[in-house]
Design an enzyme around this catalytic site. Structure first.
Site, PDB file in Angstrom:
ATOM      1  N   GLU A   1      -4.865 -15.155 -98.303  1.00 17.70           N
ATOM      2  CA  GLU A   1      -4.753 -14.666 -96.922  1.00 17.70           C
ATOM      3  C   GLU A   1      -3.447 -15.151 -96.276  1.00 17.70           C
ATOM      4  OE1 GLU A   1      -7.747 -16.293 -94.347  1.00 17.70           O
ATOM      5  OE2 GLU A   1      -7.506 -14.747 -92.813  1.00 17.70           O
TER       6      GLU A   1
ATOM      7  N   CYS B   1     -11.356 -13.585 -96.061  1.00 20.34           N
ATOM      8  CA  CYS B   1     -11.886 -14.861 -95.554  1.00 20.34           C
ATOM      9  C   CYS B   1     -13.246 -14.741 -94.852  1.00 20.34           C
ATOM     10  CB  CYS B   1     -10.848 -15.501 -94.649  1.00 20.34           C
ATOM     11  SG  CYS B   1     -11.031 -17.311 -94.530  1.00 20.34           S
TER      12      CYS B   1
ATOM     13  N   LYS C   1      -8.958  -6.938 -91.710  1.00 23.36           N
ATOM     14  CA  LYS C   1     -10.085  -7.879 -91.606  1.00 23.36           C
ATOM     15  C   LYS C   1     -11.037  -7.466 -90.496  1.00 23.36           C
ATOM     16  CE  LYS C   1     -10.663 -12.956 -91.331  1.00 23.36           C
ATOM     17  NZ  LYS C   1      -9.888 -14.228 -91.351  1.00 23.36           N
TER      18      LYS C   1
END
Lengths: 290, 290
Positions: free
Chosen positions: B49, B159, B122
């Site tokens: 990330e 994540c 995300k």
């Protein structure tokens, strides 16, 4: 530790049993262990899947339908008396016969005053060369319920359900604090490597549900060799961050006792605010197989 | 083992890096490691990330928006050339600036011929006393996509997404074979007990996704101390039954290489036919917070 020392502290028990061929003997054993668990301070007691019988699904035989009973019915009544006498909540999985002649792999939930709160009917039914559940059980038709018992809000799912993220998620969203998974999982004893692998995946996927949903997960499995299958016990309780708080042996009968601090649920969800960040706008497709 | 010895065998690489303050140096390092991974036979390479920068979300500062860039943009072009030169698929997480002045924590997916297949933004954005992601990143608006690369159908989530069952489930239902989770997870180095606990839950919940969905899960995390956070590496690959095939160290930079037998996906799903038994009639409520 004394039970009920704080409102958020709940002592639970998982009864890990071996089952004989006589259902009334299995029921008697279960009742005796419920009494012992209650004497040790347990407030919610879960029996394993189909605790009244051997795991008869290894064969397809019409006579096995004779093992089923109504819910409520004779076993429910007996368990209800036990619940009232010991003031414990009881999760009791039973082979259920409905008035329409449909059969379910079910569990009845009885409150600490003996009142029947309702039942769950196993939603996901497995079928394998080694067990013919789809032959016996119609898939559940009551959805994923949460039961408000005297000591906690609980959900009850059964065995194969434990491999699916959806039931755990839906139960947590409906307010479940502890998810019970009565189970009958085993494998051929001549394959210890596979048993190890299956056990590891089985525990991991359920710990994952605990973590993703910030709930306690409590799993009662059976033990003993029946036909071709060795049931591997290893009943366990995991906390809302997936830590295994206690784990039974893989072969012995046990009463697994664990204190669960329900306050930990809110504390975990504050530290890991997963529900806050869910994308309820984007999960629609989860309902359909693409 | 030689790469591509069978159509179903795919060698992947996870680049676990420490990041310095100079983005161009981080990009240079990443390009060099992609080249090394390709020379070692990797066919799909995932960076961690926000690999081009330090994890700037520990502070709230307008100047950090200057680190963002368009996708496609200069980094995408450079990475695209690298993909074509080494004939590798690249998963490259970047801080994205959109034409409307909205910023996303994104990842671009580049095929082995250098073609940009698309990007992921995300969807689940965390916010904590220790990291201000909601300050920087608008929640993703592109949904949970699957990218058909030359070597495998992959999904890329980032994540915090890894704690949610829904993205993994939706990707698997759309045909993903490997789910990549580029990550930046760490904790205060003075709390080693908490780091251990977080690491355990983090790995467990993702192994759970692998098991529940019968897919490979591949997680590239960063290492190194930045500000108050020690990023704990431990990048790993899990197979469709949740077994950890390889795991990087918690503190060293590494190129983690793993052969994934994509044929294992179908074999696992035949042995554990979870998708067969899903109750698509009963999950509707999963979309809504109750």
């Amino acid at each position: 530790m004394s039970p009920g020392k704080s409102r958020s502290q709940v002592r639970i028990a998982l009864i890990q049993m071996a089952c004989g061929v006589d259902p009334s003997e299995n029921l008697k054993k279960a009742l005796s262990r419920i009494k012992t668990a209650a004497a040790r301070g347990a407030r919610i007691v879960s029996l394993q899947e189909l605790f009244k019988t051997r795991y008869f699904c290894q064969t397809k035989a019409q006579k096995n339908f004779g093992l089923a009973e109504k819910i409520p019915g004779p076993s429910t009544e007996t368990l209800s008396k036990a619940a009232r006498a010991s003031r414990v909540v009881i999760v009791a999985p039973l082979f259920e016969k409905t008035p329409t002649g449909v059969y379910h792999n079910s569990a009845v939930v009885i409150d600490a005053d003996g009142k029947v709160l309702g039942k769950y009917r196993k939603m996901h039914i497995p079928y394998d060369p080694w067990f013919y559940e789809k032959f016996y059980f119609a898939p559940g038709d009551l959805g994923f319920r949460v039961f408000k018992t005297r000591y906690a809000r609980i959900a009850v799912f059964i065995c194969w359900d434990q491999w699916f993220p959806e039931p755990a998620r839906l139960a947590a969203l409906k307010g479940a604090q502890i998810i019970f998974y009565p189970t009958a999982i085993g494998w051929k004893p001549e394959n210890p490597r596979e048993i190890k692998l299956y056990h590891e995946a089985w525990e991991t996927v359920q710990r994952g549900h605990a973590i993703a949903n910030g709930v306690f997960v409590a799993v009662a499995n059976r033990v003993g060799l029946e036909g071709k299958l060795k049931f591997f016990g290893s009943s366990f309780v995991a906390d809302p961050f997936g830590s295994v708080l206690c784990r039974a042996s893989s072969s012995r009968e046990e009463i697994l006792i664990q204190d669960c601090d329900l306050g930990l649920i809110e504390r975990t969800r504050r530290e890991w605010p997963l529900f806050r960040d869910r994308r309820v706008d984007a999960y629609g497709g989860i309902a359909s197989n693409a």
